[in-house]
Design an enzyme around this catalytic site. Structure first.
Site, PDB file in Angstrom:
ATOM      1  CB  CYS A  72      -1.001  -0.039   1.147  1.00 32.13           C
ATOM      2  SG  CYS A  72      -2.389   1.124   0.922  1.00 32.13           S
TER       3      CYS A  72
ATOM      4  CG  HIS B  57      -3.929  -3.784   2.289  1.00 31.74           C
ATOM      5  ND1 HIS B  57      -3.077  -3.360   3.287  1.00 31.74           N
ATOM      6  CD2 HIS B  57      -4.517  -2.672   1.795  1.00 31.74           C
ATOM      7  CE1 HIS B  57      -3.149  -2.047   3.397  1.00 31.74           C
ATOM      8  NE2 HIS B  57      -4.016  -1.597   2.495  1.00 31.74           N
TER       9      HIS B  57
ATOM     10  CD  GLU C 158      -1.990  -6.514   4.704  1.00 34.60           C
ATOM     11  OE1 GLU C 158      -2.283  -5.353   5.041  1.00 34.60           O
ATOM     12  OE2 GLU C 158      -1.384  -6.780   3.637  1.00 34.60           O
TER      13      GLU C 158
END
Length: 219
Positions: free
Chosen positions: A89, A199, A201
């Site tokens: 990001c 993202h 994750e």
């Protein structure tokens, strides 16, 4: 054991990134210790480096530069030693020459370009660009993006939260895109560096595959 460091400079959901990397390491058999740190010495010694980032470009830059010796350690590990690097990001956006969010702010200038506001062709599309979107990976795929959809499978979907996007000076560095009222750069790469606007994750199985690829990547 080889060590991957996640840089803690007061920006980003560090625990989510650490947990996702720990799971990717466990499931892929990659023997890495995942460490969250604000210590430049540990960054210098790391085998791999992850720079997350949430918030405004200028604030994230200020936070990174506020850690004594961190930018120098990061440059030494990544630029001088060629350690694999992943920016997430705003951590990816900081690779640019400059960011244009609330003024003009210099970036690391490791992948030339600038970060500017998203301006969708469709005024009905909301900013920030938030949620799941289809990822178009350039062919042949960068090693960290390889196999995200599986052989012959559908295009992968990943999770975005951003109002500004990367505009690279060299299109060859733009290794994945998404569509949100126009083309948005979703991932950039150069040499031993890769960054994702989305993202990993938060991107479930696709994100875990990407992180496992990063843990095995030998640029």
């Amino acid at each position: 054991m080889r060590q991957l460091v996640i840089i803690d400079y007061g920006s980003g959901n560090l625990r989510s990134a650490a947990k996702a990397l720990e799971r990717a390491a466990q499931e892929s058999g990659a023997a890495h210790e995942i460490v969250v740190t604000d210590d430049p010495v540990r960054v210098r010694d790391a085998e791999r480096v992850v720079l997350p980032g949430v918030g405004a470009f200028g604030d994230c830059r200020q936070g990174l530069y506020a850690l004594p010796g961190m930018v120098e350690a990061l440059a030494w590990a990544v630029r001088d030693r060629g350690r694999p690097f992943l920016g997430i990001c705003v951590g990816m956006q900081l690779l640019a020459t400059r960011g244009l969010e609330h003024g003009t702010h210099p970036g690391l200038d490791w992948i030339p370009g600038e970060v500017a506001a998203i301006e969708p062709d469709d005024p009905a599309l909301k900013i920030p660009h938030m949620g799941w979107n289809e990822l178009e990976v350039r062919t042949p795929a960068h090693p960290v993006l390889d196999g995200l959809a599986g052989a012959g499978g559908p295009a992968p979907h990943v999770y975005f939260v951003h109002s500004y996007a990367f505009h690279g000076a060299d299109p060859a560095c733009e290794v994945a895109t998404a569509d949100y009222g126009g083309r948005i750069v979703a991932a950039v790469a150069r040499n031993n560096m890769i960054g994702t606007q989305f993202h990993p994750e938060k991107s479930q199985a696709v994100g875990l595959r990407l992180l496992a690829n990063f843990l095995r990547w030998s640029p």
